[in-house]
Design a protein around this motif. Structure first.
Motif, mmCIF file in Angstrom:
data_model
loop_
_atom_site.group_PDB
_atom_site.id
_atom_site.type_symbol
_atom_site.label_atom_id
_atom_site.label_comp_id
_atom_site.label_asym_id
_atom_site.label_seq_id
_atom_site.Cartn_x
_atom_site.Cartn_y
_atom_site.Cartn_z
ATOM 1 N N GLU A 26 -13.597 -7.318 -14.011
ATOM 2 C CA GLU A 26 -14.826 -6.536 -13.849
ATOM 3 C C GLU A 26 -14.635 -5.262 -13.032
ATOM 4 N N ILE A 27 -13.443 -5.035 -12.508
ATOM 5 C CA ILE A 27 -13.211 -3.801 -11.779
ATOM 6 C C ILE A 27 -11.886 -3.209 -12.204
ATOM 7 N N ILE A 28 -11.721 -1.946 -11.891
ATOM 8 C CA ILE A 28 -10.421 -1.309 -12.042
ATOM 9 C C ILE A 28 -9.769 -1.361 -10.672
ATOM 10 N N PHE A 29 -8.867 -2.290 -10.512
ATOM 11 C CA PHE A 29 -8.329 -2.625 -9.210
ATOM 12 C C PHE A 29 -7.736 -1.413 -8.490
ATOM 13 N N VAL A 33 -9.404 -0.554 -2.445
ATOM 14 C CA VAL A 33 -8.415 -0.928 -1.443
ATOM 15 C C VAL A 33 -8.178 -2.422 -1.602
ATOM 16 N N ALA A 34 -6.945 -2.796 -1.859
ATOM 17 C CA ALA A 34 -6.588 -4.203 -2.026
ATOM 18 C C ALA A 34 -5.935 -4.705 -0.745
ATOM 19 N N ASP A 72 0.196 -3.589 -10.142
ATOM 20 C CA ASP A 72 0.508 -3.301 -11.542
ATOM 21 C C ASP A 72 -0.810 -2.904 -12.209
ATOM 22 N N ASN A 73 -0.989 -1.620 -12.408
ATOM 23 C CA ASN A 73 -2.266 -1.146 -12.948
ATOM 24 C C ASN A 73 -2.525 -1.665 -14.356
ATOM 25 N N VAL A 78 -2.589 -7.235 -8.189
ATOM 26 C CA VAL A 78 -1.920 -6.879 -6.943
ATOM 27 C C VAL A 78 -1.016 -8.045 -6.541
ATOM 28 N N TYR A 79 0.148 -7.723 -6.014
ATOM 29 C CA TYR A 79 1.131 -8.732 -5.649
ATOM 30 C C TYR A 79 1.423 -8.677 -4.157
#
Length: 116
Positions: A26-29, A33-34, A72-73, A78-79
């Motif tokens: 539901e979002i563009i990560f 800010v992750a 990784d877009n 996110v890792y």
């Protein structure tokens, strides 16, 4: 609020490695800010690492040089690569996404246990 799903936790021996993943829906990560946080039993939740939309990273002093946050877009993921793990890294690890003044979203958490 968005859905964040973590995976990759487990039991590892001291000195070992794990890679945690956090996938967002539901979002563009990459526009958020992750962050990766952790909470050990009896302790407060603490920031481990964060990654801005511009690619700037921050790390807790206790994990600098051992942990790496990345994104990784294409996979909207996110890792957190964790190397040279120590028993004191044992905790539940949570993924977090925040943008602007909105309340952050949290994943359900994944357990990391470092023990011989």
């Amino acid at each position: 609020q968005v859905s964040l799903v973590e995976s990759g936790g487990g039991l590892v021996q001291p000195g070992g490695s794990l890679r945690l993943s956090c996938t967002a829906s539901e979002i563009i990560f990459r526009t958020y800010v992750a962050g990766w946080y952790r909470q050990a039993p009896g302790k407060e939740r603490e920031l481990v690492a964060s990654l801005t939309s511009f690619g700037r990273t921050t790390y807790a002093d206790s994990v600098k040089g051992r942990f790496t946050i990345s994104r990784d877009n294409a996979k909207n993921t996110v890792y957190l690569q964790m190397n040279s793990l120590k028993p004191e890294d044992t905790a539940v690890y949570f993924c977090n996404a925040k943008r602007g003044l909105a309340e952050p979203s949290w994943g359900q958490g994944t357990q990391v246990t470092v023990s011989s």
